[in-house]
Structures are given as structure tokens and as C-alpha cells.
Motif scaffolding. Structure first.
Motif, PDB file in Angstrom:
ATOM      1  N   ASN A 178     -11.974   5.620 -10.999  1.00 51.78           N
ATOM      2  CA  ASN A 178     -10.791   5.733 -10.136  1.00 51.78           C
ATOM      3  C   ASN A 178      -9.640   4.876 -10.622  1.00 51.78           C
ATOM      4  N   ALA A 179      -9.393   4.916 -11.908  1.00 54.34           N
ATOM      5  CA  ALA A 179      -8.339   4.043 -12.431  1.00 54.34           C
ATOM      6  C   ALA A 179      -6.978   4.494 -11.904  1.00 54.34           C
ATOM      7  N   LEU A 180      -6.291   3.576 -11.243  1.00 57.65           N
ATOM      8  CA  LEU A 180      -4.970   3.882 -10.692  1.00 57.65           C
ATOM      9  C   LEU A 180      -4.007   2.811 -11.151  1.00 57.65           C
TER      10      LEU A 180
ATOM     11  N   GLN B 189     -10.287   1.756   0.989  1.00 65.62           N
ATOM     12  CA  GLN B 189     -10.028   2.053  -0.423  1.00 65.62           C
ATOM     13  C   GLN B 189      -8.610   2.603  -0.595  1.00 65.62           C
ATOM     14  N   THR B 190      -7.646   1.737  -0.399  1.00 65.35           N
ATOM     15  CA  THR B 190      -6.252   2.172  -0.527  1.00 65.35           C
ATOM     16  C   THR B 190      -5.892   2.276  -2.010  1.00 65.35           C
ATOM     17  N   ASN B 191      -4.827   2.984  -2.273  1.00 63.39           N
ATOM     18  CA  ASN B 191      -4.357   3.091  -3.656  1.00 63.39           C
ATOM     19  C   ASN B 191      -4.053   1.723  -4.233  1.00 63.39           C
TER      20      ASN B 191
ATOM     21  N   GLU C 224       0.830  -1.205   0.000  1.00 64.92           N
ATOM     22  CA  GLU C 224       0.000   0.000   0.000  1.00 64.92           C
ATOM     23  C   GLU C 224       0.865   1.256   0.000  1.00 64.92           C
ATOM     24  N   LEU C 225       2.118   1.117   0.449  1.00 61.70           N
ATOM     25  CA  LEU C 225       2.991   2.288   0.564  1.00 61.70           C
ATOM     26  C   LEU C 225       3.689   2.634  -0.747  1.00 61.70           C
ATOM     27  N   LEU C 226       3.462   1.833  -1.777  1.00 59.06           N
ATOM     28  CA  LEU C 226       4.010   2.190  -3.080  1.00 59.06           C
ATOM     29  C   LEU C 226       3.287   3.436  -3.605  1.00 59.06           C
ATOM     30  N   THR C 227       3.866   4.054  -4.603  1.00 62.92           N
ATOM     31  CA  THR C 227       3.239   5.230  -5.193  1.00 62.92           C
ATOM     32  C   THR C 227       2.344   4.807  -6.359  1.00 62.92           C
ATOM     33  N   TYR C 228       1.136   5.320  -6.348  1.00 64.07           N
ATOM     34  CA  TYR C 228       0.186   5.013  -7.414  1.00 64.07           C
ATOM     35  C   TYR C 228      -0.200   6.320  -8.096  1.00 64.07           C
TER      36      TYR C 228
ATOM     37  N   ILE D  39     -22.603  -7.469   4.653  1.00 71.67           N
ATOM     38  CA  ILE D  39     -22.050  -7.575   3.301  1.00 71.67           C
ATOM     39  C   ILE D  39     -20.603  -7.088   3.347  1.00 71.67           C
ATOM     40  N   VAL D  40     -19.688  -7.943   2.944  1.00 70.49           N
ATOM     41  CA  VAL D  40     -18.278  -7.548   2.890  1.00 70.49           C
ATOM     42  C   VAL D  40     -17.930  -7.356   1.421  1.00 70.49           C
ATOM     43  N   THR D  41     -17.577  -6.143   1.054  1.00 70.27           N
ATOM     44  CA  THR D  41     -17.351  -5.859  -0.365  1.00 70.27           C
ATOM     45  C   THR D  41     -16.089  -5.026  -0.539  1.00 70.27           C
ATOM     46  N   GLY D  42     -15.543  -5.088  -1.757  1.00 72.19           N
ATOM     47  CA  GLY D  42     -14.322  -4.329  -2.036  1.00 72.19           C
ATOM     48  C   GLY D  42     -14.611  -3.034  -2.762  1.00 72.19           C
ATOM     49  N   ALA D  43     -15.806  -2.948  -3.383  1.00 71.63           N
ATOM     50  CA  ALA D  43     -16.139  -1.747  -4.151  1.00 71.63           C
ATOM     51  C   ALA D  43     -17.652  -1.587  -4.202  1.00 71.63           C
ATOM     52  N   VAL D  44     -18.109  -0.371  -3.982  1.00 74.69           N
ATOM     53  CA  VAL D  44     -19.530  -0.068  -4.172  1.00 74.69           C
ATOM     54  C   VAL D  44     -19.607   0.833  -5.402  1.00 74.69           C
ATOM     55  N   ASP D  45     -20.085   0.277  -6.517  1.00 79.31           N
ATOM     56  CA  ASP D  45     -20.093   1.028  -7.775  1.00 79.31           C
ATOM     57  C   ASP D  45     -21.306   1.947  -7.859  1.00 79.31           C
TER      58      ASP D  45
END
Lengths: 528, 216
Positions: A374-376, B14-16, A353-357, B187-193
């Protein structure tokens, strides 16, 4: 104990650079006072193309020297330098070998001045092939270059030593890279001739052997081992060796701290000298340890949870339960491996997670032709560096999370007697110091106890051109003390942990708990 | 994507890194091998998050040196129930965390005539009523299949608060449909579109998950 050549250019002629190989049957892991293992750190990353100027410890740490921050001084920044001079055939090489053998410390480097012969012009080469070139004159050796190399080593830098070929009478395109030397022995007839070089030395030795003994040794060596005839050898002696000895070499005896008559056969002199060197090295080792200790006193008092560069996994039910399993003596090895792999996957993911995006350059479209908001994409390469072997426990999870990741390794072992951490081996990917490559280094170790191994590893990475901000330490458990030490020496590295102790012991888990104090993870993980 | 999670919706942080994983699997240019690899990574994160919801109880263990450690241990038995076919893609991720976990399967397909979901097949552990259940289906669109699958679980005696519905992509309409019926199921989800289009596909979405994971 055997002396081996480091480079494979055995045909090249004289001894270039030597190391003492570990005695047979002993691995580094079991090194003890009974199993002599003296070895130099030979860096396999010779072609890394590092910018040496940019990678000196000073330039890296320079960013980190605000008033209250402490600087880590690795032991290889202050190597103990010994010069051994004497006439040709006086037994310098034997004395130097004796020192290496008796000292029995890792990273003892023997540099022969033969490596620094000036390249010859074609005409000079002709005379050299007919035994008419004066190799025994001080001008035949590039002592300035030798001085630069030793100075660079003394500053703790990775340094390249030239390799001279006697069969071609020219410098070869090969180089030997030395890094992390603790003791450096410079051996050659002119070892004490160049004043600036002499000034770098901690101990200056002159081997004083009678000229007729020197001649006898030289003749037998030239004739028996170098295929020369008696006439040629005597001609060399009378034309070059003896006049130069009288003119230039003998006078350097004045520079010496210690004159050893009769060379390596002089047991008493050598014994006394070794005792002296050992005393000096012990003091150096104590200073290193004291320094690591001192980092402790300079710990800042910011609460752990307020240190932004310290990331500890949230203690969820699962994490607590996994920690319990990993601490329980009733846990089978099978379960231990499984649950360690699970938690290391979480840790690696946290570190990534600490990488740069950055937002994707081109629009990303789904198969249903909807553009993605949110394309990263990741813009950095992650490179793993494992501290052998405890860091290797992360390998399974690492390969599953990031299959094509490059992996470097470092071997650091604590000395059984002094407890001082010692660097034994470095294997790093070639691009680790490439400033133009955007990257993060995941430095992996299962446990941080004193922090010494990690501190040393960070210094190695910095010396290889890595930027401090790019280092992420991935570790399962750490003592508060070790963590604070690392951050005191290198405030800009990031640390990702699953579990941290507490120095004051008020918390449930404290530094003195067995599972923080003992290196048990790799023992359980590998079952040995 | 909605900023706040409604009650009983557990959205992965919602991490990078997570967003970049989603970028890869949403991209129509992504080849199947990458699609599978990066989906599997997200699934692993979902499973870990789901497992985090389970309760533990205190447990004291002794360390190899005989010291006492006050820890906790997992409580209760779990099982996974996948909705065939796309849901099966999530089974390995669960097995990676819980080695010998029981896995049930339910096949629900849309009836061609009525356009309503129809239950074709179910095979569930005998003692499912006493277990925590992870319902596995990667895409929560209208919620039709998930609702039907959940009804099957409830009819077998599973308590709603012991069910966790794991999916990679959901949307507000699907969540609301599902929670109208089962407000207590997490509900466990990774994205709510954003929502659904006229053909009831998730927007942004990623196309047909099952096809991309197994066929294309």
C-alpha cells in the motif's frame, strides 16, 4: 501623527503614495478611539505573479452562487472613493492629508496622479530636464491607466500602481501593490478631468484657491524645496501652469460635489466634509456587519453531523479530559500550554489526512527486499496561514508535525467601536496563488466565535488565487453559528474542529457557553 | 493487511496520511533522519490512541468567569515499559503526551544457544501493580519477547486489563500467539502485515527497527 513615504524612492521627487503610520508607542493590538491607527494594507506578496484576471472575487465565488447560497462581499469591494482636484499650489495635498488624519480609519489609501505620468521619450526627457516640458497638460498623465487601477481597486482586486521617477522622468520598474482599501483618495490637478474616473468617485472635491496664492505657494515650493531658480519657476508658471489651469483645470470645478475655498485652512468646510464622509463610512460599516448577520439567517438546516466538510474530533476520553483541563480556571499556564499543544497536534494530523495521496510511482522496497503493497505518497504541499495571534497557538505543534511547512500570516482585528472586523496586514508565501501547484492551505485560528475573521481570511486567500476547495480551516473550538456562517458563505472549505457548540442549547455545550463566546485560548497560551 | 481487527486489537484508522507515513519508514531508501521523524509521528498517534483507551471519571470545574463546566478527568496513574532497545524509541512519544510519566525497562534477547528469548534485565516502578502500563515495542513478529515482557509485568502484579501493548507493525501470527497467552490485553497497532517469513521476520515489515532508528 506623521506622513511617511511607502516606497523608499524618496529621491524620486514628488509624493507618490502615502500612509499614515500608527502613532508612536501604539501597537495594533491596542488600537482604540484614542490611538489613531490609520494604515493601508501593503501586501508583501508583490512578486507573487498572480493572474489578476483569474483571481477576481467574482471568478472565484462564481462557482458558489447556486440559488440558496450567499455571497460574502468584503468591505474592500466597496471602497469609498474621494477625488481631490485643484490648481497646482491650491493645497490639494494638505486637504487630502487632513481627510486621512481626521478619518482615522485603517486602509485609507492616497493615490497621487503623479504616479501616472506618461513615460517620456528620450527627446521629451531632454526638454523635461531643461524645464521645457509641459507636465501640466492633461495629456501628460495616463488617466486611462489611473481609471483602470481605481476600477480594479473598487472591484476588490489586488492592484498594482506604477511608480514614476522625476529624477529619470520615466516610469520605474517598481510597483506598489494595494489590496483591501476601504477609503481611496485620488489627488491631482486632473482628478476630476476624466469622466469615467469621476464616475467611480463617491465624493468629488475641488480645492479653489486664488491664483496669486497658488503662484506664491508654488514659487516658494519650487525654489526652497526643489532647487529651482526664480526665473525657471516663473517661466514654467507662465508657459504651462497658468494656461493649462485656465484651459482645462478650472472647468473641472463643475464636476465637484464640494468646492473648498482657501484649501486646508478652511476649517469649517473641512470639518463639514469629514462629518459627511464619516457618516457614509459608518453606513458602509453597518452594512458589512448587517451582511455578516444576514449570513446567519440563510444558514441551512442540515444537521452539523451530516455536513461532510465539517470534521469534528471524536469525543474520546482523552479529548474530553483535555477539554476539561482547557476550560478549568484552576489550570496553570504550564498545563494549559502542554495540553493545548497536545490537542493541536491531533487537529493538525487530522487536517493533514485531507491532503491528496497517490500510490507511489516507483516500487517501494523494504530493507529485507519485500515490496510494499500500500505504498502511498502525498502529492500536495501543505501551507499554513495563521490568523494572528490566536492561530499562532498551533505553531509549536505544527513545527513538530511538519517542520519545513511554509507559514503565512494575516492580521485581522475587530474595530473597538463598531465591532467590524478589519484587515490590517497580509503576509503570504509567494506560491499561495500558483494554480499549477497542488496544495492545501491550513488556515489556523484557535477559535471561531462570530466567524467574521475566518470569513474575511478566506476571502483574502481567494483574492490571492487560492481555490476554495484547497482551504482547510484548523480550529480548536467553534460556535455552531460561526461555523454555519462560514459554510454559508464558502460551502467548499473544510473545517477541522476539536469542539463545537450548539445553537439550540440542547446539547451539553452550547454557543452561549463562556468558552465558546470568549477569545481566551491565546490569552491563556501566551499568558497576556 | 487484514481488513478486520480481531478482538482486543486496536488498529489505527488506515488513513491515506498514515499509509504514506508507513511508506516512508518501510522504504529502504529512507535516510535515518527521515526514518526517525516519521516513526516518531506514527508513535505519537499510537500513544494518543493508547491513552484513549484509559477510563476517565466525571469532574466539575469552574471556568474563569465562574460558570460550571461538567467535564471529565484522567483516572489512574500510568507508566511506560519499553523493551530495550527498539522499544525505547517510543518513550519520547509517551513523554510528549504525559510529561513526567514513569518509564520502566526490560531487556530481552534471543539466547544464541536455545534461540529462545531470555530476560537479561528489568527495572520497573515499585508501584507498577497500581498503574496502567503501556508496553512499548515497535515490532510484533512472533511475539516471543512481548510475551516474556508481559509475564514479567503480570508477575509484578499488573492486571492484564490494565496493560496496553503498543507497536507500529504487527502480524496475524504474532497477534494470535500473544492473545493465546493473554486474551485480555489490548494490542494497539498501526499496521497488521501479511505474516512472517522463514527467518521469522515480518512481511512486509521494514527491516530491523532498532538498527534503522539508532544506527544505520
Amino acid at each position: 501623527m506623521t506622513i511617511t513615504m511607502v516606497n523608499d524612492e524618496q529621491v524620486v521627487g514628488k509624493v507618490n503614495l502615502k500612509r499614515i503610520a500608527p502613532s508612536s508607542g501604539e501597537s495594533f493590538f491596542t488600537s482604540s478611539s484614542l490611538s489613531p491607527t490609520a494604515n493601508t494594507v501593503y501586501d508583501r506578496n508583490i512578486d507573487a505573479g498572480l493572474d489578476q484576471n483569474a483571481t477576481s472575487p467574482d471568478s472565484n465565488i462564481g462557482t458558489n452562487t447556486s440559488a440558496n447560497e450567499t455571497r460574502y462581499i468584503p468591505p474592500w469591494t466597496q471602497p469609498y472613493i474621494i477625488g481631490v482636484a485643484g490648481l497646482s499650489g491650491s493645497g490639494k495635498t494638505s486637504v487630502a492629508s487632513k481627510i486621512i488624519e481626521e478619518l482615522n480609519t485603517p486602509w485609507t489609501v492616497l493615490i497621487s496622479l503623479d504616479n501616472f505620468y506618461n513615460p517620456l521619450t528620450p527627446e521629451e526627457r531632454e526638454t523635461a530636464f531643461s524645464n521645457e516640458f509641459d507636465f501640466d497638460s492633461p495629456s501628460a498623465v495616463d488617466l486611462d491607466l489611473c481609471y483602470e487601477c481605481v476600477k480594479s481597486l473598487k472591484e476588490g482586486n489586488k492592484t498594482k500602481i506604477p511608480v514614476y521617477s522625476f529624477s529619470k522622468h520615466d516610469r520605474t520598474d517598481k510597483e506598489i501593490t494595494i489590496y483591501g482599501a476601504n477609503v481611496i483618495i485620488i489627488e491631482g490637478i486632473y482628478a476630476l478631468y476624466h469622466q469615467k474616473l469621476v464616475d467611480l468617485m463617491n465624493l468629488k472635491i475641488y480645492v479653489d484657491t486664488d491664483l496669486d496664492i497658488c503662484l506664491a505657494r508654488r514659487l516658494s515650493r519650487d525654489i526652497l524645496y526643489r532647487g529651482r531658480d526664480l526665473e525657471g519657476a516663473l517661466k514654467q508658471w507662465s508657459t504651462f501652469v497658468k494656461p493649462n489651469a485656465d484651459l482645462f483645470v478650472k472647468s473641472t470645478m463643475q464636476q465637484a460635489d464640494l468646492v473648498i475655498p482657501r484649501g486646508a485652512d478652511n476649517y469649517i468646510a473641512i470639518d463639514m466634509m469629514i462629518k459627511h464622509i464619516q457618516k457614509q463610512l459608518l453606513r458602509k460599516s453597518r452594512e458589512h456587519l448587517k451582511y455578516l448577520e444576514k449570513l446567519n439567517n440563510s444558514l441551512n438546516k442540515v444537521e452539523l453531523k451530516n455536513i461532510i466538510n465539517l470534521i469534528v474530533l471524536k469525543e474520546t476520553n482523552q479529548i474530553s479530559a483535555i477539554n476539561t483541563i482547557l476550560t478549568n480556571k484552576a489550570t496553570s499556564i504550564d498545563d494549559f500550554i502542554f495540553f493545548f499543544n497536545r490537542i493541536s497536534s491531533i487537529l493538525i494530523s487530522k487536517a493533514l489526512e485531507l491532503l491528496t495521496y497517490k500510490p507511489s510511482d516507483i516500487p517501494i522496497i523494504t530493507p529485507t527486499n519485500v515490496p510494499v503493497d500500500n505504498a502511498l505518497e502525498v502529492v500536495e504541499e501543505a501551507i499554513a496561514v495563521n490568523i494572528i495571534r490566536s492561530g499562532d497557538c498551533f505553531m509549536n505543534s505544527l513545527k513538530r508535525t511538519h517542520p519545513e511547512i511554509k507559514i503565512g500570516k494575516l492580521l485581522i482585528q475587530s474595530d473597538r467601536k463598531t465591532g467590524e472586523p478589519q484587515l490590517h496586514s497580509i503576509m503570504l508565501p509567494k506560491n499561495v496563488g500558483d494554480k499549477s501547484l497542488k496544495k492545501k492551505i491550513l488556515l489556523m485560528d484557535a477559535q471561531i466565535i462570530s466567524g467574521a475573521a475566518v470569513i474575511m481570511s478566506i476571502q483574502v486567500l481567494l483574492d490571492h488565487g487560492v481555490t476554495m476547495e484547497d482551504i482547510i480551516i484548523v480550529c480548536y473550538s467553534a460556535t455552531e453559528q460561526g461555523t454555519r456562517r462560514i459554510l454559508a458563505a464558502f460551502s467548499k472549505v473544510k473545517i477541522v474542529l476539536a469542539r463545537i457548540g450548539s445553537m439550540d442549547g440542547r446539547n451539553k455545550e452550547c454557543d452561549n457557553d463562556w468558552w465558546f463566546r470568549t477569545r481566551y485560548i491565546d490569552t491563556m497560551y501566551y499568558g497576556t | 493487511m487484514s481488513a478486520e481487527s480481531p478482538k482486543n486489537v486496536i488498529l489505527l484508522p488506515q488513513t491515506n496520511q498514515l499509509l504514506s507515513l508507513y511508506t516512508i519508514i518501510r522504504n529502504k531508501e529512507t535516510q535515518r533522519s527521515d526514518f526517525v521523524f516519521y516513526s516518531d509521528r506514527i508513535i505519537r498517534l499510537l500513544v494518543e490512541e493508547g491513552l484513549n483507551q484509559l477510563p476517565v471519571e466525571p469532574k466539575t470545574v469552574s471556568t474563569p468567569t465562574g460558570e460550571v463546566f461538567e467535564g471529565v478527568k484522567f483516572l489512574g496513574k500510568i507508566c511506560g515499559v519499553s523493551i530495550i532497545r527498539a522499544g525505547e524509541s517510543m518513550e519520547q512519544g509517551l513523554r510528549d503526551c504525559c510529561r513526567s510519566v514513569r518509564l520502566g525497562k526490560i531487556l530481552i534477547q534471543r539466547d544464541e544457544e536455545t534461540a529462545l528469548p531470555k530476560l537479561y534485565y528489568e527495572k520497573l516502578p515499585e508501584d507498577i501493580a497500581s498503574r496502567y502500563v503501556f508496553l512499548l515495542d515497535p515490532m510484533l513478529a512472533t511475539g516471543g519477547s512481548a510475551i516474556m515482557a508481559t509475564e514479567v509485568l503480570l508477575s509484578r502484579g499488573v492486571k492484564p486489563e490494565r496493560i496496553f501493548f503498543l507497536n507500529l507493525i504487527s502480524n496475524p501470527e504474532g497477534i494470535s500467539n500473544y492473545h493465546k497467552k493473554f486474551p485480555d490485553i489490548k494490542i494497539v497497532t498501526g499496521a497488521v502485515d501479511r505474516g512472517l517469513n522463514e527467518s521469522k521476520h515480518i512481511v512486509t515489515g521494514l527491516g530491523d527497527f532498532g538498527d534503522r532508528y539508532y544506527c544505520i
